[in-house]
Write a protein that holds these residues in place. Structure first.
Motif, PDB file in Angstrom:
ATOM      1  N   SER A 156      -5.122  -8.581 -10.347  1.00 38.19           N
ATOM      2  CA  SER A 156      -5.925  -9.172 -11.412  1.00 38.19           C
ATOM      3  C   SER A 156      -6.252  -8.123 -12.476  1.00 38.19           C
ATOM      4  O   SER A 156      -6.251  -6.926 -12.206  1.00 38.19           O
ATOM      5  CB  SER A 156      -7.212  -9.739 -10.801  1.00 38.19           C
ATOM      6  N   LEU A 190     -18.092  -4.400  17.181  1.00 40.15           N
ATOM      7  CA  LEU A 190     -17.349  -3.400  17.932  1.00 40.15           C
ATOM      8  C   LEU A 190     -17.895  -3.305  19.344  1.00 40.15           C
ATOM      9  O   LEU A 190     -19.091  -3.489  19.574  1.00 40.15           O
ATOM     10  CB  LEU A 190     -17.467  -2.050  17.220  1.00 40.15           C
ATOM     11  N   GLY A 215      -6.730  -2.612   8.679  1.00 39.50           N
ATOM     12  CA  GLY A 215      -5.874  -3.278   9.667  1.00 39.50           C
ATOM     13  C   GLY A 215      -6.389  -3.135  11.084  1.00 39.50           C
ATOM     14  O   GLY A 215      -6.083  -3.955  11.958  1.00 39.50           O
ATOM     15  N   GLU A 247     -25.894  -3.319  23.135  1.00 41.90           N
ATOM     16  CA  GLU A 247     -27.213  -2.893  22.658  1.00 41.90           C
ATOM     17  C   GLU A 247     -27.847  -3.984  21.804  1.00 41.90           C
ATOM     18  O   GLU A 247     -29.037  -4.270  21.926  1.00 41.90           O
ATOM     19  CB  GLU A 247     -27.084  -1.584  21.850  1.00 41.90           C
ATOM     20  N   ALA A 272     -18.610  -0.967  21.217  1.00 45.47           N
ATOM     21  CA  ALA A 272     -19.663   0.020  21.453  1.00 45.47           C
ATOM     22  C   ALA A 272     -21.052  -0.531  21.154  1.00 45.47           C
ATOM     23  O   ALA A 272     -22.029  -0.107  21.747  1.00 45.47           O
ATOM     24  CB  ALA A 272     -19.409   1.261  20.595  1.00 45.47           C
ATOM     25  N   GLY A 273     -21.150  -1.483  20.217  1.00 40.91           N
ATOM     26  CA  GLY A 273     -22.475  -1.891  19.765  1.00 40.91           C
ATOM     27  C   GLY A 273     -23.028  -3.171  20.368  1.00 40.91           C
ATOM     28  O   GLY A 273     -24.240  -3.337  20.450  1.00 40.91           O
ATOM     29  N   ASP A 292     -11.284 -10.167  -8.467  1.00 34.71           N
ATOM     30  CA  ASP A 292     -12.012 -11.168  -9.204  1.00 34.71           C
ATOM     31  C   ASP A 292     -11.036 -11.910 -10.116  1.00 34.71           C
ATOM     32  O   ASP A 292     -10.196 -11.303 -10.760  1.00 34.71           O
ATOM     33  CB  ASP A 292     -13.038 -10.399 -10.050  1.00 34.71           C
ATOM     34  N   LYS A 341      -9.825 -10.186  11.111  1.00 35.46           N
ATOM     35  CA  LYS A 341      -9.494  -9.628  12.415  1.00 35.46           C
ATOM     36  C   LYS A 341     -10.540 -10.125  13.405  1.00 35.46           C
ATOM     37  O   LYS A 341     -11.735 -10.157  13.088  1.00 35.46           O
ATOM     38  CB  LYS A 341      -9.544  -8.096  12.369  1.00 35.46           C
ATOM     39  N   GLY A 382       0.603  -8.760  -8.038  1.00 35.84           N
ATOM     40  CA  GLY A 382      -0.141  -9.834  -7.356  1.00 35.84           C
ATOM     41  C   GLY A 382      -1.636  -9.702  -7.486  1.00 35.84           C
ATOM     42  O   GLY A 382      -2.398 -10.334  -6.762  1.00 35.84           O
ATOM     43  N   VAL A 406      -7.085  -4.907 -10.307  1.00 40.43           N
ATOM     44  CA  VAL A 406      -7.110  -5.074  -8.850  1.00 40.43           C
ATOM     45  C   VAL A 406      -5.706  -5.345  -8.341  1.00 40.43           C
ATOM     46  O   VAL A 406      -4.933  -6.045  -8.995  1.00 40.43           O
ATOM     47  CB  VAL A 406      -8.014  -6.246  -8.434  1.00 40.43           C
ATOM     48  N   ARG A 419     -13.100   6.539  15.080  1.00 41.45           N
ATOM     49  CA  ARG A 419     -11.818   5.858  14.899  1.00 41.45           C
ATOM     50  C   ARG A 419     -11.272   6.075  13.492  1.00 41.45           C
ATOM     51  O   ARG A 419     -10.059   6.225  13.299  1.00 41.45           O
ATOM     52  CB  ARG A 419     -11.967   4.361  15.189  1.00 41.45           C
ATOM     53  N   LEU A 466     -25.368  -0.754  13.299  1.00 38.72           N
ATOM     54  CA  LEU A 466     -26.350  -0.372  14.300  1.00 38.72           C
ATOM     55  C   LEU A 466     -26.066   1.038  14.787  1.00 38.72           C
ATOM     56  O   LEU A 466     -24.908   1.454  14.881  1.00 38.72           O
ATOM     57  CB  LEU A 466     -26.299  -1.364  15.464  1.00 38.72           C
ATOM     58  N   ALA A 467     -27.134   1.752  15.110  1.00 36.73           N
ATOM     59  CA  ALA A 467     -26.992   3.145  15.499  1.00 36.73           C
ATOM     60  C   ALA A 467     -25.991   3.306  16.641  1.00 36.73           C
ATOM     61  O   ALA A 467     -25.206   4.255  16.663  1.00 36.73           O
ATOM     62  CB  ALA A 467     -28.362   3.700  15.896  1.00 36.73           C
ATOM     63  N   ALA A 468     -26.019   2.354  17.575  1.00 34.31           N
ATOM     64  CA  ALA A 468     -25.166   2.471  18.758  1.00 34.31           C
ATOM     65  C   ALA A 468     -23.682   2.500  18.415  1.00 34.31           C
ATOM     66  O   ALA A 468     -22.891   3.096  19.129  1.00 34.31           O
ATOM     67  CB  ALA A 468     -25.437   1.315  19.708  1.00 34.31           C
ATOM     68  N   GLY A 469     -23.291   1.856  17.296  1.00 33.21           N
ATOM     69  CA  GLY A 469     -21.862   1.701  17.034  1.00 33.21           C
ATOM     70  C   GLY A 469     -21.253   2.672  16.045  1.00 33.21           C
ATOM     71  O   GLY A 469     -20.060   2.961  16.113  1.00 33.21           O
ATOM     72  N   PRO A 516      -3.363  -5.847  -4.352  1.00 34.14           N
ATOM     73  CA  PRO A 516      -3.442  -5.876  -2.892  1.00 34.14           C
ATOM     74  C   PRO A 516      -3.429  -4.427  -2.399  1.00 34.14           C
ATOM     75  O   PRO A 516      -2.637  -3.621  -2.906  1.00 34.14           O
ATOM     76  CB  PRO A 516      -2.149  -6.591  -2.465  1.00 34.14           C
ATOM     77  N   ARG A 517      -4.290  -4.109  -1.432  1.00 34.89           N
ATOM     78  CA  ARG A 517      -4.408  -2.670  -1.108  1.00 34.89           C
ATOM     79  C   ARG A 517      -3.137  -2.108  -0.504  1.00 34.89           C
ATOM     80  O   ARG A 517      -2.910  -0.907  -0.567  1.00 34.89           O
ATOM     81  CB  ARG A 517      -5.636  -2.409  -0.236  1.00 34.89           C
ATOM     82  N   THR A 518      -2.276  -2.960   0.039  1.00 34.03           N
ATOM     83  CA  THR A 518      -1.006  -2.459   0.588  1.00 34.03           C
ATOM     84  C   THR A 518      -0.059  -1.973  -0.505  1.00 34.03           C
ATOM     85  O   THR A 518       0.954  -1.359  -0.211  1.00 34.03           O
ATOM     86  CB  THR A 518      -0.280  -3.556   1.386  1.00 34.03           C
ATOM     87  N   ASN A 521      -2.802  -7.568   4.353  1.00 32.94           N
ATOM     88  CA  ASN A 521      -3.865  -7.822   3.383  1.00 32.94           C
ATOM     89  C   ASN A 521      -4.796  -8.954   3.814  1.00 32.94           C
ATOM     90  O   ASN A 521      -5.693  -9.344   3.062  1.00 32.94           O
ATOM     91  CB  ASN A 521      -3.252  -8.128   2.013  1.00 32.94           C
ATOM     92  N   PHE A 526      -6.203 -11.485  -4.861  1.00 36.80           N
ATOM     93  CA  PHE A 526      -6.828 -10.169  -4.743  1.00 36.80           C
ATOM     94  C   PHE A 526      -7.660  -9.916  -5.977  1.00 36.80           C
ATOM     95  O   PHE A 526      -7.160 -10.042  -7.088  1.00 36.80           O
ATOM     96  CB  PHE A 526      -5.769  -9.083  -4.590  1.00 36.80           C
ATOM     97  N   GLY A 535     -11.709  -6.236 -11.864  1.00 38.70           N
ATOM     98  CA  GLY A 535     -12.333  -6.283 -10.558  1.00 38.70           C
ATOM     99  C   GLY A 535     -13.816  -6.523 -10.673  1.00 38.70           C
ATOM    100  O   GLY A 535     -14.400  -7.255  -9.893  1.00 38.70           O
ATOM    101  N   GLU A 557     -18.927   5.740  17.016  1.00 39.29           N
ATOM    102  CA  GLU A 557     -17.622   5.356  17.549  1.00 39.29           C
ATOM    103  C   GLU A 557     -16.697   4.888  16.418  1.00 39.29           C
ATOM    104  O   GLU A 557     -15.517   5.235  16.381  1.00 39.29           O
ATOM    105  CB  GLU A 557     -17.792   4.250  18.597  1.00 39.29           C
ATOM    106  N   VAL A 558     -17.264   4.100  15.492  1.00 38.03           N
ATOM    107  CA  VAL A 558     -16.438   3.623  14.377  1.00 38.03           C
ATOM    108  C   VAL A 558     -15.945   4.805  13.551  1.00 38.03           C
ATOM    109  O   VAL A 558     -14.763   4.883  13.186  1.00 38.03           O
ATOM    110  CB  VAL A 558     -17.234   2.646  13.480  1.00 38.03           C
TER     111      VAL A 558
END
Lengths: 509, 509
Positions: free
Chosen positions: B411, A283, B240, A289, A285-286, A184, A213, B409, B342, B293, B283-286, B344-346, A103, A182, B414, B289-290
């Protein structure tokens, strides 16, 4: 003086974690802002929220002024005692309590050093984004108190954007949780109010922050410009093109000279007016550019030369030379004041001209090293404290520079806080009603007005709670003076001379 | 009742901009939360900061409770009068006052509709980022009061991240500027405190916001999953992997059924448990690719099918089907409550199971439509108000869902705020000391406790200022009742029955 109050503090933290002899507490009479303001009555080193709460409760009940302290690297005097306070040092509360990599949250104690957090999470390709130049020594608690920024806050934001929750000891010792790890936090944004409140509303003893990250890829460029105006226009056009670099830093000729005389010799051309350090990330890739577009924008504005770092070592050198620029001033001037104003970035050229004009009028050199992307200026006003009157002139020149920032639609601080240093400029930026609203908030958290009193908010003589705080401080001084210890008297002598707003000679940046 | 106070308000805004007859003010007795709480005493429509200030000053001096109102689309009752207040509608203050495209700032009046701002700056490839589902009708002033979010706040943040300064009329009519258009505002972060304060601390009459350059490119994918757990794990793994999509929305089977019966027919497979709507920008370049993934991560979690939008029309349909999902509930249920918690997304899978368990225990269907990327759930609790006791059961089920979020954990809100709706849950989330700190802030801005009283902060009976507010409201009711107008008496009848916390039937999302 060892009195009943010291005895009580010792009962809470033990003999070894309570300093009270004048020669012991003298090191805590200043922070990064100035040499010395006032001698603290004692310095305590709690190791838990519970100890902080018990200390605060005791001091508050007994009308004893106190203030919290991180690493003491602050540049505006937020952790400088005015005299007679108990300093609560968070230095021993320096644990990384928990990390949730899924998280992207970390829970830290306030005394954890900023860069240590990044080091402790980097094995999982994570880092903590706010990166003040002092990040290798400053603490996350101090960053919380001052809402610290850094070179990369252009893209990533300042401390308040990265703190999501905290456990806070209020002035009277009550402990509350603010924010939400997590989502508001419902109700008033007390967390936002506490971040940047410079230790005047409470002490954060556990801080939950976002970790990020690491970006997949980085590209860093160094661009030399014959004219400052061209460098400024380049900054405006990069942002205007929809590119948000991780950082855009600028240094002028004088700053480059200082850096090239230091240990971080880059070899800047001696005849250029400005250098830009531009970093883009994202990333893989970008980024190439994006960097190609940045280079193209530099060329459109008559860049003399633009280079992209070819190795991590080259990038690290360029960054070190920027981050150590404040310290490098020692190579060209015995003393300097670092200022911290913000302007709309489209007015860079105009305000830099104004700074140049101030420099000539005061007969003082001013170097400029700053976060150009978000218009956060750091003019370094060079002076020689051995020349009578020069320190005072430097302070006045700095104040004029800040007023020019406000006149241009900006602010008197970007990331260093108000502390003691800029109390005077607050009244230039805010109306009496606006300052009154700030004071109302202060007195709702600290009705006695004894927690880090005299910082952040200008307090008029007529304000009841301030009078009370001053009375308490004076009482304490009388107690301290009644103690027949030569060192204390000497120490107080240094304080009583009270040389006014001494210019900063700190090497933090 | 037309009395001396109404006369005075008419002097400020004129006859045409002051409504006071019961049949006129009845439309202002509710907002998006509930059908009707209390009848306002009057509704005024100021057109300038000065008028707002004069109205507030008069009302405050005369102990007349009041509250501000934007478009009335709020889902927690923040703009619902409790009875007898003057409503200050900002509907006529709807101008875009200034735009600075170079520095990416816009200054707006509070009544400007959210989407209108984006439309007015889109010719320069700019937009305003916060995008609540109600963006075509809700106002930026209302967004400010509720700290509104939206589908894209995963990457871009909520309203507080986009408001940089404001002119604010304080409860007693004083006008102050808070925040700073550029740079950190020194002193306490009063702007941050005011954003999300639900109109209980002051009224913003000019708001300076960031505008952003539109991303160069967008890619939007729709991914069908047989199992909710796989969709949840996909969300966790995307984040992640260091990818921050502009949005990740999730809908469950019941929500998809409702949407496919509406005007936004996408044709979801009827046997899948979850659909994800994933958008990446940059950006167009990226972006390709994103997105590649993202698709790969979906595949790793057994996605049945994943499609990338091939046209703007396809993307628009997918988004409409999501944004209108709340309204589509009408196709499968006569009534529903939308909740807003809300986590934790996990912990998505686990909390969705808990919601399913609540659904079975209460015998009520619950659909889930939500911002999965930041763990912001919107369980829609379906019920039939014609079945005795079902509305009350739905409210209790909703409360249990919120408590499950806190236990995980998270709220209790949100992006919809606390308002009247979640006052009860505040005490579940906060300790008495924590609520006391909130109350202290309230009473420092509004010592009489008469500005949007009864919202946001639970007020104990023992609290002096609250008693005062209640007395004032009761006095006003007595005045209103003494007026021999049948309509008023009838209107009051509806209020006096006070059916408790009526379930919401709003179509806002």
């Amino acid at each position: 003086m060892r009195d009943v109050h010291i005895d009580r503090l010792v009962e809470i933290v033990g003999e070894r974690r309570c300093l009270w002899r004048p020669h012991q507490v003298k090191a805590y009479a200043c922070d990064g802002y100035t040499a010395e303001e006032g001698l603290p009555r004692a310095v305590v080193f709690p190791e838990s929220t519970d100890e902080v709460a018990r200390i605060c409760r005791y001091l508050y009940e007994n009308d004893i002024p106190y203030l919290p302290r991180g690493a003491g690297t602050g540049l505006s005097g937020g952790a400088t005692p005015t005299g007679g306070e108990v300093v609560i040092s968070l230095a021993r509360m320096n644990k990384l309590l928990a990390v949730d990599f899924d998280n992207l949250r970390a829970v830290v104690q306030p005394g954890l050093v900023n860069l240590t957090l990044t080091r402790r999470v980097s094995h999982a390709d994570c880092y903590y984004a706010p990166d003040p130049s002092s990040q290798s020594v400053c603490t996350i608690g101090g960053n919380f108190a001052e809402n610290a920024g850094g070179s990369h806050c252009l893209k990533y934001g300042v401390t308040t954007n990265h703190v999501v929750a905290a456990k806070v000891v209020l002035p009277d010792g009550d402990v509350i949780d603010v924010g939400a790890p997590f989502g508001d936090a419902p109700g008033y944004d007390l967390l936002g109010l506490l971040v940047g409140s410079e230790g005047t509303l409470g002490i954060a003893t556990e801080i939950t922050v976002r970790i990020l990250k690491k970006p997949q890829a980085l590209r860093t460029a160094l661009a030399y410009f014959d004219r400052v105006a061209d460098a400024s226009d380049t900054v405006t056009d990069i942002i205007g093109a929809g590119i948000i670099p991780a950082a855009i830093e600028m240094m002028d000729q004088l700053a480059m000279q200082a850096v090239d005389k230091s240990n971080y010799h880059v070899g800047y051309p001696t005849d250029i007016e400005a250098v830009l350090l531009i970093e883009v990330d994202g990333l893989a890739a970008g980024v190439d550019e994006v960097m190609a577009r940045v280079v193209e924008i530099c060329r459109r504005h008559r860049v003399r030369e633009v280079r992209v770092a070819q190795s991590d070592a080259e990038r690290a050198l360029w960054w070190s030379s920027r981050k150590m620029a404040f310290g490098a001033m020692g190579r060209i001037s015995p003393d300097y004041i670092v200022q911290d104003g913000v302007i709309p970035r489209t007015r860079l050229t105009e305000v830099l001209q104004k700074i140049d004009e101030v420099s000539r009028r005061y007969g003082l050199k001013i170097a400029n090293v700053f976060h150009a992307g978000d218009g956060n200026l750091h003019p370094l006003i060079l002076y020689d404290s051995r020349v009578p009157g020069e320190a005072e002139r430097a302070v006045r020149a700095g104040s004029e520079v800040l007023r020019a920032c406000v006149d241009a639609g900006g602010s008197i601080t970007g990331e260093h806080g108000v502390g003691i240093e800029k109390i005077g400029e607050m009244a230039y930026m805010f109306s009496e009603d606006e300052i009154h609203a700030q004071r109302a908030v202060k007195s709702c958290f600290d009705p006695k007005g004894i927690v880090n009193a005299g910082k952040l908010i200008p307090l008029p003589g007529r304000c009841v709670e301030v009078k009370r705080a001053r009375e308490i401080i004076e009482e304490n001084w009388q107690i301290l003076n009644s103690f027949p210890d030569q060192a204390a008297v000497q120490a107080r002598g240094a304080f009583v001379q009270e040389p006014g707003r001494e210019a900063s000679t700190s090497a933090q940046g």
